[in-house]
Design an enzyme around this catalytic site. Structure first.
Site, PDB file in Angstrom:
ATOM      1  N   CYS A  96       1.297  -7.428   2.257  1.00  0.00           N
ATOM      2  CA  CYS A  96       1.576  -6.114   1.668  1.00  0.00           C
ATOM      3  C   CYS A  96       2.665  -6.283   0.618  1.00  0.00           C
ATOM      4  CB  CYS A  96       2.046  -5.172   2.776  1.00  0.00           C
ATOM      5  SG  CYS A  96       2.434  -3.516   2.213  1.00  0.00           S
ATOM      6  N   HIS A 138      -5.820  -0.565   5.608  1.00  0.00           N
ATOM      7  CA  HIS A 138      -4.409  -0.890   5.376  1.00  0.00           C
ATOM      8  C   HIS A 138      -3.777   0.133   4.425  1.00  0.00           C
ATOM      9  CE1 HIS A 138      -1.076  -3.892   4.378  1.00  0.00           C
ATOM     10  NE2 HIS A 138      -0.994  -3.018   3.391  1.00  0.00           N
ATOM     11  N   GLU A 139      -4.478   0.440   3.325  1.00  0.00           N
ATOM     12  CA  GLU A 139      -3.904   1.363   2.332  1.00  0.00           C
ATOM     13  C   GLU A 139      -3.842   2.781   2.871  1.00  0.00           C
ATOM     14  OE1 GLU A 139      -2.329   0.023   0.085  1.00  0.00           O
ATOM     15  OE2 GLU A 139      -3.295  -1.933   0.081  1.00  0.00           O
ATOM     16  N   HIS A 142      -0.778   3.497   4.787  1.00  0.00           N
ATOM     17  CA  HIS A 142       0.426   3.815   4.007  1.00  0.00           C
ATOM     18  C   HIS A 142       0.562   5.328   3.808  1.00  0.00           C
ATOM     19  CE1 HIS A 142       2.095  -0.059   2.764  1.00  0.00           C
ATOM     20  NE2 HIS A 142       0.906  -0.500   2.403  1.00  0.00           N
TER      21      HIS A 142
HETATM   22 NI    NI Z   1       0.448  -2.505   1.979  1.00  0.00          NI
END
Ligand code: NI
Length: 167
Positions: A96, A138-139, A142
């Site tokens: 990341c 993963h995004e 966030h």
């Molecule tokens: Ni990330």
């Protein structure tokens, strides 16, 4: 266009949840262009989420086409993304831009069905698999204030110091 600065762990702002985008317009598209330039300027940048640059709106970009052995949709701009279905599970290594010194093994769904607005404000659906599905999960994390660090089963066994950021 501009390369924006990236918040890095342990910046508390990375834990903040993002709010939905209400209007898709030229101003938003200009921000998305900056966000994409920031992603492409970073080492190994296959994805980015707006909160990583301190903008708490639900916007992510994923483009894993630099890794052609993984099937992919090319450049994906996902506004207000919602994962509708998850299927299968796999462990994979993640990095990341906000956690530059580590990588980690994270369990993710292998296949997901997703809906999101595109840059024209149209609602689209996608079926994603493998590494691309992982990158999107993963995004999207966030946007909910989660880092891959929060998903490690064990910090002792699943977290790895990164000596050189590999492209
Ligand atoms: Ni990330």
């Amino acid at each position: 266009m501009a390369v924006l600065s990236i918040l890095t762990y342990p910046d508390e702002r990375l834990k903040q949840a993002a709010r939905p985008v209400e209007t898709v317009d030229d101003q938003l598209r200009a921000f998305i262009a900056d966000l994409e330039e920031t992603m492409r300027a970073g080492p190994g940048g296959v994805g980015i989420a707006a909160p990583q640059v301190g903008d708490f709106r639900r916007i992510v970009i994923v483009d894993i086409s630099s890794k052609p052995k993984h099937p992919n949709h090319g450049r994906l701009v996902l506004i207000n993304p919602e994962i509708l279905q998850w299927e299968g599970m796999a462990v994979g290594r993640e990095g990341c831009m906000s956690v530059p010194d580590f990588t980690g093994n994270v369990i993710r769904a292998e296949n997901i069905k997703l809906q999101a607005l595109d840059e024209q404000g149209e609602l689209k659906q996608y079926e994603l698999a493998g590494f691309e599905a992982r990158a999107v999960q993963h995004e999207v994390d966030h946007l909910d204030g989660l880092l891959f660090l929060d998903r490690l089963v064990s910090r002792r066994n699943d977290l790895f110091a990164r000596k050189v950021y590999q492209k």
